[in-house]
Write an enzyme that holds these catalytic residues in place. Structure first.
Site, PDB file in Angstrom:
ATOM      1  N   ALA A  75       8.172  22.975 -18.088  1.00 13.54           N
ATOM      2  CA  ALA A  75       6.874  23.032 -18.771  1.00 13.54           C
ATOM      3  C   ALA A  75       6.684  21.848 -19.714  1.00 13.54           C
ATOM      4  O   ALA A  75       5.559  21.391 -19.920  1.00 13.54           O
ATOM      5  CB  ALA A  75       6.727  24.352 -19.524  1.00 13.54           C
ATOM      6  N   THR A  76       7.765  21.332 -20.285  1.00 12.56           N
ATOM      7  CA  THR A  76       7.637  20.170 -21.174  1.00 12.56           C
ATOM      8  C   THR A  76       7.042  18.992 -20.397  1.00 12.56           C
ATOM      9  O   THR A  76       6.083  18.353 -20.852  1.00 12.56           O
ATOM     10  CB  THR A  76       9.013  19.779 -21.758  1.00 12.56           C
ATOM     11  OG1 THR A  76       9.522  20.887 -22.495  1.00 12.56           O
ATOM     12  CG2 THR A  76       8.910  18.566 -22.667  1.00 12.56           C
ATOM     13  N   ASN A 156       4.690  31.212 -28.046  1.00 10.85           N
ATOM     14  CA  ASN A 156       6.104  31.518 -27.797  1.00 10.85           C
ATOM     15  C   ASN A 156       6.833  32.111 -28.996  1.00 10.85           C
ATOM     16  O   ASN A 156       7.886  32.710 -28.829  1.00 10.85           O
ATOM     17  CB  ASN A 156       6.835  30.264 -27.306  1.00 10.85           C
ATOM     18  CG  ASN A 156       6.615  29.064 -28.184  1.00 10.85           C
ATOM     19  OD1 ASN A 156       5.478  28.644 -28.420  1.00 10.85           O
ATOM     20  ND2 ASN A 156       7.677  28.517 -28.715  1.00 10.85           N
ATOM     21  N   HIS A 206      12.779  28.593 -15.928  1.00 10.35           N
ATOM     22  CA  HIS A 206      13.826  29.349 -16.624  1.00 10.35           C
ATOM     23  C   HIS A 206      13.299  30.413 -17.579  1.00 10.35           C
ATOM     24  O   HIS A 206      14.073  31.157 -18.180  1.00 10.35           O
ATOM     25  CB  HIS A 206      14.809  28.402 -17.340  1.00 10.35           C
ATOM     26  CG  HIS A 206      14.291  27.750 -18.582  1.00 10.35           C
ATOM     27  ND1 HIS A 206      14.584  28.230 -19.838  1.00 10.35           N
ATOM     28  CD2 HIS A 206      13.520  26.663 -18.763  1.00 10.35           C
ATOM     29  CE1 HIS A 206      14.015  27.446 -20.743  1.00 10.35           C
ATOM     30  NE2 HIS A 206      13.361  26.495 -20.117  1.00 10.35           N
ATOM     31  N   CYS A 329      13.397  25.630 -30.751  1.00  7.98           N
ATOM     32  CA  CYS A 329      13.315  24.173 -30.858  1.00  7.98           C
ATOM     33  C   CYS A 329      13.379  23.722 -32.313  1.00  7.98           C
ATOM     34  O   CYS A 329      13.592  22.556 -32.610  1.00  7.98           O
ATOM     35  CB  CYS A 329      12.012  23.671 -30.249  1.00  7.98           C
ATOM     36  SG  CYS A 329      11.635  24.491 -28.713  1.00  7.98           S
TER      37      CYS A 329
HETATM   38  C1  PLP Z   1       9.838  27.184 -23.063  1.00  5.29           C
HETATM   39  C2  PLP Z   1       8.497  26.636 -23.311  1.00  5.29           C
HETATM   40  C3  PLP Z   1       8.187  25.301 -23.001  1.00  5.29           C
HETATM   41  C4  PLP Z   1       9.221  24.345 -22.467  1.00  5.29           C
HETATM   42  O1  PLP Z   1       9.532  24.616 -21.142  1.00  5.29           O
HETATM   43  P1  PLP Z   1      10.738  23.841 -20.428  1.00  5.29           P
HETATM   44  O2  PLP Z   1      10.624  24.253 -19.009  1.00  5.29           O
HETATM   45  O3  PLP Z   1      11.989  24.329 -21.088  1.00  5.29           O
HETATM   46  O4  PLP Z   1      10.514  22.372 -20.634  1.00  5.29           O
HETATM   47  C5  PLP Z   1       6.903  24.857 -23.227  1.00  5.29           C
HETATM   48  N1  PLP Z   1       5.972  25.671 -23.730  1.00  5.29           N
HETATM   49  C6  PLP Z   1       6.219  26.941 -24.051  1.00  5.29           C
HETATM   50  C7  PLP Z   1       5.132  27.793 -24.594  1.00  5.29           C
HETATM   51  C8  PLP Z   1       7.492  27.474 -23.862  1.00  5.29           C
HETATM   52  O5  PLP Z   1       7.730  28.738 -24.197  1.00  5.29           O
END
Ligand code: PLP
Length: 383
Positions: A75-76, A156, A206, A329
Site C-alpha cells: 500500500a505504501t 489505521n 499483509h 510506524c
Molecule cells: C499498513 C498500511 C499501509 C502500508 O501498507 P504496506 O503494504 O505495509 O506498505 C498504508 N496505509 C494504511 C492505512 C495501512 O494500514
C-alpha cells in the site's frame, strides 16, 4: 512462559496456511517459477497465466476490471504511485492543489510533503473528534485547480470510517480525481469500486492474511487517467510500474483476498461481538476513554486512552499482550501520534493511548484474558 496474545492485526496479519501453500507452488523447479514476461517457453506462459488469473480474482473482489489492477510492493508504493503518478497531469492542466487529511497514513502524508517541495499545494483537512472528514469540509475546500482528493477509507489507528462514496461523488461533480487508501478496509468491509466511484484505491497483502511485499493499486480505466511510472524498466503493468512480477506474491494476495471475501460477513459479525465485549470490559475500568467512535468504525480496531499513565510504560508492562501505541510506524518517535493529536486529544491522553486490533485467531477467551490483564496492570500503574 505463555506467548503474548496477538492483538496487533492492524499492523500485520499472519499469512493463511492455504495461501502460503499456494505461494510455494510458484517458487521452485517443478512449479510456476519462471518469469511471467518470458514469451519464448511454456514456463513463462504458465507463470503469466497464474498472474493473470490472480488479476481476474483480485479485480472480482473489488468489482473492477482486471485491466484496472496494477501490482505494487504494498500500500505504501500504491499510495506513492497514485499521488506522484498524477504530477505530470497536474502540471499539464495547471492543477496543483491536493486535498487530504491530517490523519492519513504516512505513506500519503510524506508523499504530499514531498510534492509540496515540488511546487504542489496541499490542504490537510482536520477531522472531527471521531476521526472523520465530512463532505461539507471537502466541498468547502475544492478549488478550480484541485487535482486530487486523497482520503483513507478506514483510519489505521482509530478504525473510523470515511464516507468514500459521498466523497467520490462530490469529486466527480467537480471533475476532480479521487484516491483512497483502503489498506485497513479492503477485505474487512464491502469495497466495491463501482459502487464507491473512486478513481484509485490502494490495498496491501499483509493486512489480509496474505504475504508482505505485495499490494495493488486500482486505477479506473478512463480517458486520460494514465499514471506516470515511478519505477522505470521494461514498461510492465501498462507502463505504470516496471519490474519482474513476483508470481508467488501475486497469487498469494489474490487468494488471500478471495478468502477474506468468502468470510467477510461471518468474520465481521464475529469480530464485532469480540470488540463489543472488549469495549464493555474497558468501560468498567475507571479513567479509560475509548478513542474509537465504535458507532462508525471498523470492528477490528479499538483505540483507548488510559488516563494518568504513560502509554509506552503501560505497553511494556502489558507483557501478556502484543499491541501498539498509536501507529506502529511512530514507535521510534516520542511525539504523540499525529492521528490522536489530529482528533484533538490532549497530549497526555494521546501519550496514554493504545491500539488493540483483532483478527482471525482472536477468541473470546483472549478478549477476557486481555481485559483482566489490562485491569490489573493499569490499576497497579495508576497508584
Ligand atoms: C499498513 C498500511 C499501509 C502500508 O501498507 P504496506 O503494504 O505495509 O506498505 C498504508 N496505509 C494504511 C492505512 C495501512 O494500514
Amino acid at each position: 512462559m505463555n506467548s503474548p496474545i496477538y492483538l496487533d492485526y492492524a499492523a500485520s496479519t499472519p499469512t493463511d496456511p492455504a495461501v502460503a501453500e499456494l505461494m510455494h507452488q510458484h517458487l521452485c523447479m517443478g512449479g510456476t517459477f519462471a518469469n511471467p514476461a518470458s514469451r519464448g517457453h511454456v514456463y513463462g506462459w504458465q507463470a503469466d497465466e497464474a498472474v493473470e488469473a490472480a488479476r481476474v480474482d483480485l479485480a472480482q473482489t473489488l468489482n473492477a476490471d482486471p485491466r484496472e489492477i496494477v501490482w505494487t510492493s504494498g500500500a505504501t508504493e500504491s499510495d506513492n504511485l497514485a499521488l506522484k503518478g498524477l504530477m505530470a497531469r497536474g502540471q499539464r492542466l495547471g492543477r496543483k492543489h491536493i486535498i487530504t487529511s491530517a490523519i492519513e497514513h504516512k505513506a500519503v502524508l510524506d508523499t504530499c510533503a514531498w510534492m509540496q517541495a515540488q511546487g504542489f499545494e496541499v490542504t490537510y483537512l482536520q477531522p472531527n473528534p471521531e476521526g472523520i472528514i465530512t463532505l461539507d469540509q471537502v466541498a468547502a475546500t475544492l478549488r478550480g485547480d484541485t487535482l486530487l482528493v486523497s482520503l483513507m477509507q478506514v483510519n489505521n489507528e482509530l478504525g473510523s470510517i470515511n464516507d468514500l462514496t459521498g466523497i467520490a461523488a462530490l469529486c466527480r461533480q467537480h471533475e476532480v480525481l479521487s484516491h483512497t487508501d483502503a489498506a485497513q478496509s479492503f477485505g474487512k468491509m464491502a469495497v466495491d469500486v463501482q459502487a464507491m466511484g473512486v478513481d484509485m484505491l490502494s490495498l496491501s497483502g499483509h493486512k489480509i492474511y496474505g504475504p508482505k511485499g505485495i499490494g495493488a493499486l486500482y486505477v479506473r480505466r478512463q480517458e486520460g487517467l494514465a499514471l506516470e511510472a515511478q519505477i522505470h524498466g521494461g514498461g510492465h503493468e501498462m507502463g505504470m510500474r516496471s519490474g519482474t512480477l513476483p508470481t508467488h506474491q501475486i497469487v498469494g494476495l489474490a487468494a488471500a483476498a478471495k478468502l477474506m471475501q468468502a468470510e467477510l460477513d461471518s468474520e465481521s459479525e464475529r469480530i464485532a461481538a469480540l470488540r463489543d465485549r472488549f469495549v464493555s470490559h474497558l468501560q468498567q475500568m475507571p479513567d479509560v476513554i475509548i478513542n474509537t467512535p465504535t458507532a462508525n468504525s471498523i470492528p477490528h480496531i479499538v483505540n483507548a486512552a488510559f488516563a494518568g499513565v504513560d502509554g509506552e510504560t503501560l505497553l511494556l508492562a502489558l507483557s501478556d499482550l502484543a499491541i501498539s501505541t498509536g501507529s506502529a510506524c511512530n514507535s521510534a518517535s516520542v511525539e504523540p501520534s499525529h492521528v490522536l493529536s489530529g482528533i484533538g486529544l490532549a497530549r497526555e491522553l494521546a501519550h496514554a493511548s493504545l491500539r488493540f486490533s483483532f483478527g482471525r485467531f482472536t477468541q473470546t477467551a483472549d478478549i477476557d484474558r486481555a481485559a483482566t490483564h489490562i485491569g490489573a496492570v493499569f490499576g497497579r500503574l495508576r497508584q
